[in-house]
Design an enzyme around this catalytic site. Structure first.
Site, PDB file in Angstrom:
ATOM      1  N   GLU A  90       4.039  27.802  45.935  1.00 22.84           N
ATOM      2  CA  GLU A  90       2.280  28.072  45.558  1.00 22.84           C
ATOM      3  C   GLU A  90       2.046  27.968  46.151  1.00 22.84           C
ATOM      4  OE1 GLU A  90       0.277  29.328  43.285  1.00 22.84           O
ATOM      5  OE2 GLU A  90       1.836  28.966  41.937  1.00 22.84           O
ATOM      6  N   ASP A 117       3.021  31.628  51.099  1.00 24.08           N
ATOM      7  CA  ASP A 117       2.975  32.752  50.546  1.00 24.08           C
ATOM      8  C   ASP A 117       4.103  33.070  50.244  1.00 24.08           C
ATOM      9  OD1 ASP A 117       4.084  35.548  50.036  1.00 24.08           O
ATOM     10  OD2 ASP A 117       2.152  36.629  51.193  1.00 24.08           O
ATOM     11  N   ASP A 140       1.831  36.904  38.051  1.00 28.01           N
ATOM     12  CA  ASP A 140       0.634  37.364  37.470  1.00 28.01           C
ATOM     13  C   ASP A 140       1.030  38.879  36.957  1.00 28.01           C
ATOM     14  OD1 ASP A 140      -1.854  38.930  37.298  1.00 28.01           O
ATOM     15  OD2 ASP A 140      -2.768  37.892  39.093  1.00 28.01           O
ATOM     16  N   THR A 213       5.757  25.719  28.019  1.00 27.79           N
ATOM     17  CA  THR A 213       4.677  25.292  28.604  1.00 27.79           C
ATOM     18  C   THR A 213       2.847  25.730  27.994  1.00 27.79           C
ATOM     19  OG1 THR A 213       3.474  27.685  29.150  1.00 27.79           O
ATOM     20  CG2 THR A 213       5.306  26.036  30.836  1.00 27.79           C
TER      21      THR A 213
END
Length: 234
Positions: A90, A117, A140, A213
């Site tokens: 992350e 990354d 994303d 989640t």
């Protein structure tokens, strides 16, 4: 260390699938990064191959998750699955801090984190057939057409990860963007070396091993769908 961060980035230029957004760090998250980082973070700031067993202190199947957000689901899976080692990647500091805090609170020894990354980590830091399960949940979606090139799941990414996944290992993905889900499915269906675990060649039912989640529960209340895809390496 053999090279600086800038040198590493110059040698590994690619279209980034993330933007490090400005976000407020809570005092607890900042404290966790400072105090727990040395215990749970793996430094990959130089182009060096890492041996996961060295950091976990044992040989065990390795689960790698890219983009675990605030870490709640990721840590829960590691807690529920102590026989495997869990490595989370992350880039967002608040999420990393929150995750480190959760790891410490749960007293887990089978979790480590890389704040870097993921593309570079996969390219330079992990060895062939080192990953048993690769997880990418709710990446994303980059919904605007001109940004689709930034999406993580693409043929280039599949070529990168294929040699890292053990034969019989899995790539597990989920998204709440149907168009991106269909793209994920198409990319892996066309890739060599992977077989869809869904008998009909499509999506699977929401698996029990993936915790719900807060974000997903909110989506369900709003009537949003979620699509899970799992491919196994031949």
């Amino acid at each position: 260390m053999t090279s600086s961060n800038n040198e590493l980035d110059l040698k590994n230029r690619h279209v980034r699938s993330f933007v490090i957004r400005a976000g407020r760090m809570t005092e607890a998250q900042s404290q966790a990064l400072t105090e727990l980082g040395p215990k749970y973070l793996i430094d990959v700031s130089a182009e060096e191959r890492i041996e996961p067993a060295t950091f976990f202190g044992r040989e065990a199947p390795l689960v790698v998750e890219i983009g675990f957000g605030m870490g709640k689901s990721f840590v829960q899976m590691a807690k529920d699955d102590p026989a495997r080692n869990y490595l989370g990647i992350e880039v967002h500091p608040p999420g990393v801090g929150a995750c480190l805090k959760l790891i410490e609170e749960e007293g887990l020894s089978n979790v480590r984190v890389i704040k870097y990354d993921a593309f570079v980590v996969l390219k330079d830091c992990l060895g062939p057939e080192s990953i048993d399960i690769l997880q990418i949940f709710f990446p994303d979606p980059w919904p605007k057409a001109r940004h689709h090139k930034r999406r993580l799941i693409n043929p280039e990414f599949v070529k990168l990860i294929t040699p890292l996944i053990k034969h019989g290992g899995e790539v597990r993905m989920a998204t709440d963007w149907q168009e991106y889900a269909e793209e994920m499915l198409a990319v892996f269906t066309e890739a060599e070396g992977f077989t869809n675990t869904a008998a009909d060649g499509g999506f699977i039912e929401r698996p029990a091993w993936r915790p719900l989640t807060k974000f997903e529960l909110r989506g369900e209340r709003l009537g949003h769908g979620v699509w899970d895809v799992v491919f196994r390496r031949d």
